[in-house]
Design a protein around this motif. Structure first.
Motif, mmCIF file in Angstrom:
data_model
loop_
_atom_site.group_PDB
_atom_site.id
_atom_site.type_symbol
_atom_site.label_atom_id
_atom_site.label_comp_id
_atom_site.label_asym_id
_atom_site.label_seq_id
_atom_site.Cartn_x
_atom_site.Cartn_y
_atom_site.Cartn_z
ATOM 1 N N ASP A 19 0.840 -1.184 0.000
ATOM 2 C CA ASP A 19 0.000 0.000 0.000
ATOM 3 C C ASP A 19 0.879 1.238 0.000
ATOM 4 O O ASP A 19 1.604 1.512 0.944
ATOM 5 C CB ASP A 19 -0.875 -0.014 1.254
ATOM 6 N N LEU A 20 0.819 1.969 -1.108
ATOM 7 C CA LEU A 20 1.732 3.091 -1.284
ATOM 8 C C LEU A 20 1.101 4.432 -0.993
ATOM 9 O O LEU A 20 1.719 5.465 -1.193
ATOM 10 C CB LEU A 20 2.266 3.100 -2.721
ATOM 11 N N ARG A 21 -0.127 4.405 -0.551
ATOM 12 C CA ARG A 21 -0.740 5.691 -0.268
ATOM 13 C C ARG A 21 0.026 6.400 0.838
ATOM 14 O O ARG A 21 0.533 5.762 1.756
ATOM 15 C CB ARG A 21 -2.193 5.503 0.163
ATOM 16 N N PRO A 22 0.101 7.723 0.756
ATOM 17 C CA PRO A 22 0.813 8.440 1.808
ATOM 18 C C PRO A 22 0.098 8.245 3.138
ATOM 19 O O PRO A 22 -1.132 8.149 3.184
ATOM 20 C CB PRO A 22 0.761 9.902 1.345
ATOM 21 N N PRO A 23 0.854 8.155 4.215
ATOM 22 C CA PRO A 23 0.219 7.941 5.507
ATOM 23 C C PRO A 23 -0.624 9.139 5.914
ATOM 24 O O PRO A 23 -0.276 10.284 5.610
ATOM 25 C CB PRO A 23 1.411 7.754 6.453
ATOM 26 N N PRO A 24 -1.732 8.894 6.575
ATOM 27 C CA PRO A 24 -2.550 10.006 7.054
ATOM 28 C C PRO A 24 -1.835 10.708 8.189
ATOM 29 O O PRO A 24 -0.957 10.132 8.824
ATOM 30 C CB PRO A 24 -3.816 9.308 7.549
ATOM 31 N N PRO A 25 -2.198 11.950 8.455
ATOM 32 C CA PRO A 25 -1.572 12.639 9.580
ATOM 33 C C PRO A 25 -1.923 11.931 10.882
ATOM 34 O O PRO A 25 -2.998 11.351 11.016
ATOM 35 C CB PRO A 25 -2.188 14.047 9.520
ATOM 36 N N LEU A 26 -1.002 11.968 11.790
ATOM 37 C CA LEU A 26 -1.260 11.360 13.095
ATOM 38 C C LEU A 26 -2.437 12.052 13.761
ATOM 39 O O LEU A 26 -2.549 13.274 13.740
ATOM 40 C CB LEU A 26 -0.033 11.490 13.993
ATOM 41 N N GLN A 27 -3.323 11.285 14.345
ATOM 42 C CA GLN A 27 -4.439 11.848 15.076
ATOM 43 C C GLN A 27 -3.915 12.487 16.366
ATOM 44 O O GLN A 27 -2.888 12.062 16.902
ATOM 45 C CB GLN A 27 -5.454 10.754 15.417
ATOM 46 N N GLU A 72 -10.746 -4.232 -3.244
ATOM 47 C CA GLU A 72 -9.820 -3.304 -3.899
ATOM 48 C C GLU A 72 -10.528 -2.009 -4.310
ATOM 49 O O GLU A 72 -9.941 -0.931 -4.246
ATOM 50 C CB GLU A 72 -9.171 -3.970 -5.113
ATOM 51 N N PHE A 73 -11.764 -2.100 -4.709
ATOM 52 C CA PHE A 73 -12.498 -0.881 -5.049
ATOM 53 C C PHE A 73 -12.756 -0.045 -3.798
ATOM 54 O O PHE A 73 -12.622 1.174 -3.811
ATOM 55 C CB PHE A 73 -13.811 -1.214 -5.750
ATOM 56 N N LEU A 74 -13.141 -0.694 -2.723
ATOM 57 C CA LEU A 74 -13.369 0.044 -1.483
ATOM 58 C C LEU A 74 -12.079 0.691 -0.988
ATOM 59 O O LEU A 74 -12.071 1.807 -0.471
ATOM 60 C CB LEU A 74 -13.915 -0.895 -0.402
ATOM 61 N N ARG A 75 -10.978 -0.014 -1.184
ATOM 62 C CA ARG A 75 -9.698 0.459 -0.674
ATOM 63 C C ARG A 75 -9.235 1.756 -1.355
ATOM 64 O O ARG A 75 -8.418 2.492 -0.811
ATOM 65 C CB ARG A 75 -8.648 -0.637 -0.902
ATOM 66 N N ILE A 76 -9.768 2.026 -2.532
ATOM 67 C CA ILE A 76 -9.392 3.254 -3.237
ATOM 68 C C ILE A 76 -9.817 4.485 -2.446
ATOM 69 O O ILE A 76 -9.157 5.514 -2.479
ATOM 70 C CB ILE A 76 -10.018 3.265 -4.655
ATOM 71 N N HIS A 77 -10.919 4.352 -1.726
ATOM 72 C CA HIS A 77 -11.404 5.506 -0.963
ATOM 73 C C HIS A 77 -10.387 5.885 0.118
ATOM 74 O O HIS A 77 -9.888 5.015 0.838
ATOM 75 C CB HIS A 77 -12.751 5.180 -0.303
ATOM 76 N N PRO A 78 -10.071 7.167 0.215
ATOM 77 C CA PRO A 78 -9.018 7.576 1.164
ATOM 78 C C PRO A 78 -9.347 7.306 2.624
ATOM 79 O O PRO A 78 -8.440 7.247 3.452
ATOM 80 C CB PRO A 78 -8.866 9.087 0.891
ATOM 81 N N ASP A 79 -10.615 7.142 2.956
ATOM 82 C CA ASP A 79 -10.970 6.887 4.347
ATOM 83 C C ASP A 79 -11.023 5.403 4.684
ATOM 84 O O ASP A 79 -11.338 5.025 5.813
ATOM 85 C CB ASP A 79 -12.328 7.518 4.675
ATOM 86 N N VAL A 80 -10.764 4.582 3.701
ATOM 87 C CA VAL A 80 -10.859 3.145 3.930
ATOM 88 C C VAL A 80 -9.468 2.552 4.093
ATOM 89 O O VAL A 80 -8.576 2.820 3.296
ATOM 90 C CB VAL A 80 -11.582 2.446 2.754
ATOM 91 N N ARG A 81 -9.320 1.783 5.134
ATOM 92 C CA ARG A 81 -8.090 1.025 5.342
ATOM 93 C C ARG A 81 -8.473 -0.450 5.386
ATOM 94 O O ARG A 81 -9.440 -0.820 6.030
ATOM 95 C CB ARG A 81 -7.412 1.418 6.660
ATOM 96 N N ALA A 82 -7.699 -1.251 4.711
ATOM 97 C CA ALA A 82 -8.033 -2.672 4.671
ATOM 98 C C ALA A 82 -6.760 -3.501 4.706
ATOM 99 O O ALA A 82 -5.691 -3.044 4.319
ATOM 100 C CB ALA A 82 -8.844 -2.989 3.413
ATOM 101 N N PHE A 83 -6.922 -4.715 5.150
ATOM 102 C CA PHE A 83 -5.789 -5.624 5.214
ATOM 103 C C PHE A 83 -5.438 -6.123 3.827
ATOM 104 O O PHE A 83 -6.300 -6.308 2.977
ATOM 105 C CB PHE A 83 -6.107 -6.822 6.104
ATOM 106 N N GLY A 84 -4.163 -6.365 3.633
ATOM 107 C CA GLY A 84 -3.734 -6.921 2.361
ATOM 108 C C GLY A 84 -3.849 -8.423 2.339
ATOM 109 O O GLY A 84 -4.228 -9.014 1.339
ATOM 110 N N ALA A 85 -3.535 -9.043 3.451
ATOM 111 C CA ALA A 85 -3.611 -10.493 3.524
ATOM 112 C C ALA A 85 -4.920 -10.896 4.189
ATOM 113 O O ALA A 85 -5.439 -10.186 5.037
ATOM 114 C CB ALA A 85 -2.435 -11.029 4.326
ATOM 115 N N GLU A 86 -5.437 -12.020 3.767
ATOM 116 C CA GLU A 86 -6.678 -12.510 4.366
ATOM 117 C C GLU A 86 -6.331 -13.262 5.652
ATOM 118 O O GLU A 86 -5.544 -14.206 5.618
ATOM 119 C CB GLU A 86 -7.394 -13.429 3.388
ATOM 120 N N PRO A 87 -6.911 -12.871 6.778
ATOM 121 C CA PRO A 87 -6.540 -13.513 8.033
ATOM 122 C C PRO A 87 -7.092 -14.936 8.179
ATOM 123 O O PRO A 87 -6.587 -15.708 8.988
ATOM 124 C CB PRO A 87 -7.123 -12.589 9.094
#
Ligand SMILES: Nc1ncnc2c1ncn2[C@@H]1O[C@H](COP(=O)(O)OS(=O)(=O)O)[C@@H](OP(=O)(O)O)[C@H]1O
Length: 147
Positions: A27-35, A101-116
């Motif tokens: 996931d290469l999106r820039p990290p969000p600012p720290l809360q 993957e479509f949901l993950r495009i949204h900037p407010d969505v964070r998702a796991f890459g691997a299936e647990p």
């Protein structure tokens, strides 16, 4: 390992980086600012850590190899770890990966890459294991073991 269905340009101008297994998108999106009030230890100390699936992660953890402290089981390598707001459930080949993957495009969505695979493989390990595997970076787990 899941294949990616889209590509995304990174903040530094780079493109998709495939890990050593050439399948999992980092996931290469820039990290969000720290809360406000967020602690640095909630951010993974090893942003270049390779991804592994939950089963492999478990084996490595149980082997207790010190070098595995560099491995995390999720694609989110930044941000505060939280319990999920949603879980995608679907039959095999039902298109769950595409939905993720479509949901993950949204900037407010964070998702796991691997299936647990908690519900179909590791359910007997209980909710404590489930949350432990997913929301605590591996390096913290090792630190908690004194390594
Ligand atoms: N919108 C849409 N329309 C039609 N088909 C689609 C769509 N999105 C995903 N797919 C196809 O779904 C297959 C992947 O499903 P899953 O993500 O559930 O795969 S998996 O079971 O988790 O491996 C995979 O099928 P195969 O290519 O035959 O493997 C995808 O091509």
């Amino acid at each position: 390992a899941p294949r990616t269905l889209y590509s995304q340009k990174a903040a530094d101008g780079g493109f998709d980086n495939l890990d050593e297994r050439s399948q999992v998108l980092v996931d290469l999106r820039p990290p969000p600012p720290l809360q406000p009030g967020a602690q640095l230890h909630n951010r993974t100390a090893y942003p270049d850590a390779p991804q592994v699936d939950a089963e492999e992660q478990l084996q490595q953890y149980e082997q207790g190899s010190e070098k595995e402290a560099n491995i995390i089981p999720v694609s989110n390598t930044y941000g505060t770890k939280r319990l999920p707001n949603a879980i995608i459930i679907g039959v095999k080949k039902g298109g769950t990966r595409a939905l993720l993957e479509f949901l993950r495009i949204h900037p407010d969505v964070r998702a796991f890459g691997a299936e647990p695979h908690f519900f179909d493989r590791f359910y007997d390990r209980g909710l404590e294991w489930y949350s432990f595997m997913q929301y605590v970076p591996c390096v913290l787990r090792y630190r908690s073991k004194g390594l």
